[in-house]
Motif scaffolding. Structure first.
Motif, PDB file in Angstrom:
ATOM      1  N   TYR A  56       0.834  -1.199   0.000  1.00 51.51           N
ATOM      2  CA  TYR A  56       0.000   0.000   0.000  1.00 51.51           C
ATOM      3  C   TYR A  56       0.873   1.254   0.000  1.00 51.51           C
ATOM      4  O   TYR A  56       1.837   1.337   0.758  1.00 51.51           O
ATOM      5  N   LYS A 106      -3.814   1.619  -8.585  1.00 51.86           N
ATOM      6  CA  LYS A 106      -4.478   0.619  -7.743  1.00 51.86           C
ATOM      7  C   LYS A 106      -5.066   1.289  -6.495  1.00 51.86           C
ATOM      8  O   LYS A 106      -6.190   0.996  -6.092  1.00 51.86           O
ATOM      9  N   PHE A 110      -9.056   1.611  -5.530  1.00 53.25           N
ATOM     10  CA  PHE A 110      -9.554   1.107  -4.250  1.00 53.25           C
ATOM     11  C   PHE A 110     -10.413   2.152  -3.559  1.00 53.25           C
ATOM     12  O   PHE A 110     -11.514   1.859  -3.094  1.00 53.25           O
TER      13      PHE A 110
END
Length: 125
Positions: A56, A106, A110
Motif C-alpha cells: 500500500y 491501484k 480502491f
C-alpha cells in the motif's frame, strides 16, 4: 534558479523554483519540466516521497516520523507502530516509473470503490 525546493514528480526527486516555473531533476540536471507540462503529462506531484508498506502506498513524512496512506490520509502509521510490524512487513519499497504508476492507480481505484460502496449503503442499497 533562485531558492530551490524539493518535490517528488512520479516519486522521483525534482527541484523547483516557482518564480521560474521550472522543475529540474535532482540527479539529472539537464532534465527540466515547465509547471504547465505537469497536468498535460499526468504527473503525480507531492512534497513527500511515496513508499509501499505491505503493498500500500504511504507518504513518508520524516519530520513527523509517520507514514500517511496516500488515498486515505486519516490512516496514519507512526514509526513506533511501523516497528511493531513483523520483519517481513517492515520492508519499504520506493516505487518509481511504471511500478509507481501501477501502485497509485491501484490505490485510487480502491478508494473510488470504497466511496461508491459507502454511497450505496447510505442510500440503503
Amino acid at each position: 534558479m533562485n531558492e530551490l525546493k524539493r518535490y517528488y514528480l512520479n516519486n522521483e526527486p525534482w527541484l523547483t523554483d516557482y518564480a521560474m516555473k521550472v522543475f529540474q531533476h535532482e540527479m539529472e540536471r539537464s532534465k527540466r519540466l515547465r509547471v504547465e507540462e505537469l497536468s498535460v503529462r499526468g504527473v503525480h506531484l507531492a512534497s513527500l516521497k511515496v513508499v509501499l508498506i505491505k503493498g500500500y502506498p504511504y507518504y513518508h513524512d520524516e519530520r513527523l516520523k509517520e507514514f500517511r496512506r496516500v488515498g486515505g490520509p486519516h490512516m496514519v502509521l507512526t514509526y513506533q507502530q511501523f516497528e511493531l510490524l513483523n520483519e517481513k512487513d517492515q520492508r519499504l519499497i520506493i516505487p518509481t516509473g511504471d511500478a509507481f504508476k501501477k501502485a497509485m492507480a491501484k490505490e485510487m481505484a480502491f478508494w473510488r470503490r470504497e466511496k461508491e460502496r459507502h454511497a450505496d449503503s447510505d442510500r440503503g442499497e
